[in-house]
Design a protein around this motif. Structure first.
Motif, PDB file in Angstrom:
ATOM      1  N   THR A  84      -3.050  57.570 -17.989  1.00 54.61           N
ATOM      2  CA  THR A  84      -1.733  57.309 -17.669  1.00 54.61           C
ATOM      3  C   THR A  84      -0.964  56.743 -18.873  1.00 54.61           C
ATOM      4  O   THR A  84      -1.520  55.978 -19.562  1.00 54.61           O
ATOM      5  N   ASP A  85       0.304  57.244 -19.001  1.00 50.16           N
ATOM      6  CA  ASP A  85       0.941  56.802 -20.249  1.00 50.16           C
ATOM      7  C   ASP A  85       1.590  55.362 -19.744  1.00 50.16           C
ATOM      8  O   ASP A  85       1.856  54.562 -20.983  1.00 50.16           O
ATOM      9  N   SER A  86       1.888  55.063 -18.781  1.00 45.00           N
ATOM     10  CA  SER A  86       2.517  53.494 -18.283  1.00 45.00           C
ATOM     11  C   SER A  86       2.148  53.421 -16.833  1.00 45.00           C
ATOM     12  O   SER A  86       1.818  54.158 -16.274  1.00 45.00           O
ATOM     13  N   LEU A  87       2.316  52.261 -16.478  1.00 44.07           N
ATOM     14  CA  LEU A  87       2.372  51.740 -15.002  1.00 44.07           C
ATOM     15  C   LEU A  87       2.930  50.416 -14.879  1.00 44.07           C
ATOM     16  O   LEU A  87       3.242  49.433 -15.833  1.00 44.07           O
ATOM     17  N   HIS A  88       3.217  49.948 -13.587  1.00 44.28           N
ATOM     18  CA  HIS A  88       4.006  48.696 -13.414  1.00 44.28           C
ATOM     19  C   HIS A  88       2.459  47.842 -12.644  1.00 44.28           C
ATOM     20  O   HIS A  88       1.971  48.340 -11.766  1.00 44.28           O
ATOM     21  N   PHE A  89       2.867  46.818 -12.841  1.00 47.75           N
ATOM     22  CA  PHE A  89       1.750  45.798 -12.184  1.00 47.75           C
ATOM     23  C   PHE A  89       2.260  44.555 -11.778  1.00 47.75           C
ATOM     24  O   PHE A  89       3.377  44.020 -12.138  1.00 47.75           O
ATOM     25  N   VAL A  90       1.736  44.069 -10.713  1.00 46.37           N
ATOM     26  CA  VAL A  90       2.269  42.922  -9.837  1.00 46.37           C
ATOM     27  C   VAL A  90       0.919  41.971  -9.914  1.00 46.37           C
ATOM     28  O   VAL A  90      -0.277  42.500  -9.334  1.00 46.37           O
ATOM     29  N   LEU A  91       0.549  40.708 -10.399  1.00 46.97           N
ATOM     30  CA  LEU A  91      -0.240  39.871 -10.480  1.00 46.97           C
ATOM     31  C   LEU A  91      -0.069  38.677  -9.588  1.00 46.97           C
ATOM     32  O   LEU A  91       1.083  38.064  -9.825  1.00 46.97           O
ATOM     33  N   SER A  92      -0.794  38.382  -8.750  1.00 47.89           N
ATOM     34  CA  SER A  92      -0.726  37.036  -7.873  1.00 47.89           C
ATOM     35  C   SER A  92      -2.213  36.361  -7.738  1.00 47.89           C
ATOM     36  O   SER A  92      -3.064  36.915  -8.114  1.00 47.89           O
ATOM     37  N   SER A  93      -2.004  35.218  -7.403  1.00 45.70           N
ATOM     38  CA  SER A  93      -3.320  34.329  -7.316  1.00 45.70           C
ATOM     39  C   SER A  93      -3.285  33.516  -5.984  1.00 45.70           C
ATOM     40  O   SER A  93      -2.345  33.296  -5.417  1.00 45.70           O
ATOM     41  N   GLU A  94      -4.532  33.088  -5.574  1.00 44.78           N
ATOM     42  CA  GLU A  94      -4.906  32.361  -4.444  1.00 44.78           C
ATOM     43  C   GLU A  94      -5.905  31.068  -4.773  1.00 44.78           C
ATOM     44  O   GLU A  94      -6.741  31.405  -5.640  1.00 44.78           O
ATOM     45  N   ASN A  95      -5.616  29.913  -4.586  1.00 43.38           N
ATOM     46  CA  ASN A  95      -6.292  28.707  -4.587  1.00 43.38           C
ATOM     47  C   ASN A  95      -6.218  28.393  -6.169  1.00 43.38           C
ATOM     48  O   ASN A  95      -7.356  28.033  -6.628  1.00 43.38           O
ATOM     49  N   ALA A  96      -5.098  28.546  -6.686  1.00 41.22           N
ATOM     50  CA  ALA A  96      -4.848  28.416  -8.224  1.00 41.22           C
ATOM     51  C   ALA A  96      -4.793  26.672  -8.003  1.00 41.22           C
ATOM     52  O   ALA A  96      -4.229  26.076  -7.250  1.00 41.22           O
ATOM     53  N   PRO A  97      -5.152  26.262  -9.380  1.00 39.76           N
ATOM     54  CA  PRO A  97      -5.024  24.709  -9.297  1.00 39.76           C
ATOM     55  C   PRO A  97      -3.614  24.420  -9.649  1.00 39.76           C
ATOM     56  O   PRO A  97      -2.449  24.981  -9.774  1.00 39.76           O
ATOM     57  N   GLU A  98      -3.117  22.889  -9.408  1.00 37.73           N
ATOM     58  CA  GLU A  98      -1.968  22.296  -9.597  1.00 37.73           C
ATOM     59  C   GLU A  98      -1.828  21.664 -11.209  1.00 37.73           C
ATOM     60  O   GLU A  98      -0.546  21.438 -11.407  1.00 37.73           O
ATOM     61  N   THR A  99      -2.655  21.740 -11.979  1.00 33.54           N
ATOM     62  CA  THR A  99      -2.752  21.159 -13.434  1.00 33.54           C
ATOM     63  C   THR A  99      -3.326  21.982 -14.398  1.00 33.54           C
ATOM     64  O   THR A  99      -4.137  22.944 -13.994  1.00 33.54           O
TER      65      THR A  99
ATOM     66  N   LEU B  90      -2.886  31.040 -16.212  1.00 36.24           N
ATOM     67  CA  LEU B  90      -2.072  32.312 -15.627  1.00 36.24           C
ATOM     68  C   LEU B  90      -2.247  32.366 -14.425  1.00 36.24           C
ATOM     69  O   LEU B  90      -3.386  32.591 -13.632  1.00 36.24           O
ATOM     70  N   VAL B  91      -0.983  32.100 -13.229  1.00 32.08           N
ATOM     71  CA  VAL B  91      -1.269  32.245 -11.998  1.00 32.08           C
ATOM     72  C   VAL B  91      -0.510  33.597 -11.475  1.00 32.08           C
ATOM     73  O   VAL B  91      -0.567  33.665 -10.190  1.00 32.08           O
ATOM     74  N   GLY B  92       0.271  34.300 -12.162  1.00 25.01           N
ATOM     75  CA  GLY B  92       0.945  35.379 -11.519  1.00 25.01           C
ATOM     76  C   GLY B  92       1.770  36.131 -12.561  1.00 25.01           C
ATOM     77  O   GLY B  92       1.884  35.831 -13.702  1.00 25.01           O
ATOM     78  N   GLY B  93       2.390  37.291 -12.132  1.00 25.61           N
ATOM     79  CA  GLY B  93       3.085  38.002 -12.904  1.00 25.61           C
ATOM     80  C   GLY B  93       3.542  39.129 -12.703  1.00 25.61           C
ATOM     81  O   GLY B  93       3.132  39.757 -11.603  1.00 25.61           O
ATOM     82  N   GLU B  94       4.515  39.981 -13.304  1.00 27.23           N
ATOM     83  CA  GLU B  94       4.999  41.068 -12.869  1.00 27.23           C
ATOM     84  C   GLU B  94       5.499  41.840 -14.304  1.00 27.23           C
ATOM     85  O   GLU B  94       6.428  41.227 -14.956  1.00 27.23           O
ATOM     86  N   GLY B  95       5.124  43.329 -14.531  1.00 27.16           N
ATOM     87  CA  GLY B  95       5.736  43.707 -15.599  1.00 27.16           C
ATOM     88  C   GLY B  95       5.369  45.129 -15.654  1.00 27.16           C
ATOM     89  O   GLY B  95       4.581  45.694 -14.936  1.00 27.16           O
TER      90      GLY B  95
ATOM     91  N   LEU C   4       5.634  36.552 -16.744  1.00 29.14           N
ATOM     92  CA  LEU C   4       4.303  35.841 -16.446  1.00 29.14           C
ATOM     93  C   LEU C   4       4.389  34.336 -15.890  1.00 29.14           C
ATOM     94  O   LEU C   4       5.365  33.932 -16.648  1.00 29.14           O
ATOM     95  N   GLN C   5       3.816  34.060 -14.842  1.00 32.37           N
ATOM     96  CA  GLN C   5       3.925  32.990 -14.038  1.00 32.37           C
ATOM     97  C   GLN C   5       2.904  32.126 -14.837  1.00 32.37           C
ATOM     98  O   GLN C   5       1.617  32.448 -14.498  1.00 32.37           O
ATOM     99  N   VAL C   6       3.009  30.888 -15.248  1.00 33.15           N
ATOM    100  CA  VAL C   6       2.221  30.141 -16.113  1.00 33.15           C
ATOM    101  C   VAL C   6       2.238  28.893 -15.602  1.00 33.15           C
ATOM    102  O   VAL C   6       3.347  28.262 -15.485  1.00 33.15           O
ATOM    103  N   LEU C   7       1.104  28.043 -15.186  1.00 33.77           N
ATOM    104  CA  LEU C   7       0.933  26.751 -14.855  1.00 33.77           C
ATOM    105  C   LEU C   7       0.955  25.745 -16.036  1.00 33.77           C
ATOM    106  O   LEU C   7       0.128  26.115 -17.091  1.00 33.77           O
ATOM    107  N   ALA C   8       1.767  25.008 -16.258  1.00 36.45           N
ATOM    108  CA  ALA C   8       1.970  24.146 -17.429  1.00 36.45           C
ATOM    109  C   ALA C   8       2.702  22.792 -17.163  1.00 36.45           C
ATOM    110  O   ALA C   8       3.863  22.859 -16.387  1.00 36.45           O
ATOM    111  N   MET C   9       2.331  21.873 -17.537  1.00 37.47           N
ATOM    112  CA  MET C   9       2.526  20.627 -17.613  1.00 37.47           C
ATOM    113  C   MET C   9       3.075  20.032 -16.003  1.00 37.47           C
ATOM    114  O   MET C   9       3.990  19.632 -15.607  1.00 37.47           O
ATOM    115  N   GLY C  10       2.309  20.622 -15.302  1.00 41.43           N
ATOM    116  CA  GLY C  10       2.184  20.206 -13.668  1.00 41.43           C
ATOM    117  C   GLY C  10       3.061  21.146 -12.851  1.00 41.43           C
ATOM    118  O   GLY C  10       3.577  20.865 -11.785  1.00 41.43           O
TER     119      GLY C  10
END
Length: 234
Positions: A47-62, A66-71, A83-89
């Protein structure tokens, strides 16, 4: 009449176990779990391209994870999304563009894009995810102990599930792992008609060596018209 029917009945009785075996071990058209994953890899690599959605379960709080994203991802090596990134709490939504190995992000409290090292945010180059040699299709070719699961529907499309184990070292390269020596459990959902990988659920020591967490990757819009260009920086 009895002599004529007897051989036919015998053949029918012999055929039943064979048909049952084909149904339990193969896909809807007789494919094995390994063959189904191989077909899904060929479709993904083609395939030349695709769309993705990334999610997570039981991710830390500190930490920085990378805990999720879409693009959208496009060949040969481009990405544009958030992209959803855990940083600085807290969880940050980073607007990210990647073109030919250079990653740009719109950092918090800024109005433009800057060239960044994605490793500082806990992820690799998202543009490389569609590369056959370094991207997500490796999950399909390196799967071990693959077994066919049930057929079900995802967004109205019939998919066949395949469960398998993935080498922890490979998953560490693509996502993350706190114990690469441990295998990661995978559940793939492959569309029966198109052969497209629509969902991959991975469970393993992503954030802590002793606790399992999950990443869920959903793919769609295979071959859509996507154009990604490098942003201006300043």
């Amino acid at each position: 009449m009895r002599r004529t029917l007897a051989p036919v009945l015998a053949l029918a009785l012999l055929a039943v176990p064979a048909l049952t075996a084909c149904t339990s071990d193969g896909g809807s058209d007789g494919e094995s779990a390994t063959e189904l994953l191989a077909d899904a890899k060929r479709t993904l690599d083609g395939t030349d391209s695709l769309h993705f959605v990334l999610s997570s379960e039981n991710a830390p709080e500190t930490g920085s994870e990378l805990v999720g994203g879409e693009g959208d991802i496009a060949r040969p090596a481009s990405f544009q999304g958030t992209l959803q990134v855990l940083a600085m709490g807290s969880t940050l939504d980073l607007a990210v563009i990647s073109v030919d190995g250079t990653v740009y992000a719109q950092l918090p409290f800024t109005s433009g894009y800057s060239v960044v090292d994605p490793a500082q945010f806990g992820f690799g180059d998202p543009g490389a995810l569609i590369d056959p040699g370094t991207g997500i299709s490796q999950l399909l070719s390196e799967a071990e102990n693959a077994e066919l699961g049930e057929e079900r529907r995802v967004d109205g499309e019939v998919v066949r599930e395949v469960t398998a184990e993935l080498p922890g070292a490979l998953v560490e390269q693509l996502l993350t792992s706190e114990d690469p020596s441990r295998a990661v459990q995978a559940r793939f959902s492959v569309a029966v008609e198109s052969g497209e990988l629509l969902r991959a659920e991975l469970t393993g020591p992503f954030f802590a060596a002793t606790d399992d967490a999950s990443y869920i990757l959903e793919l769609s819009d295979f071959g859509a018209d996507v154009e990604i260009t490098a942003p201006a920086t300043g």
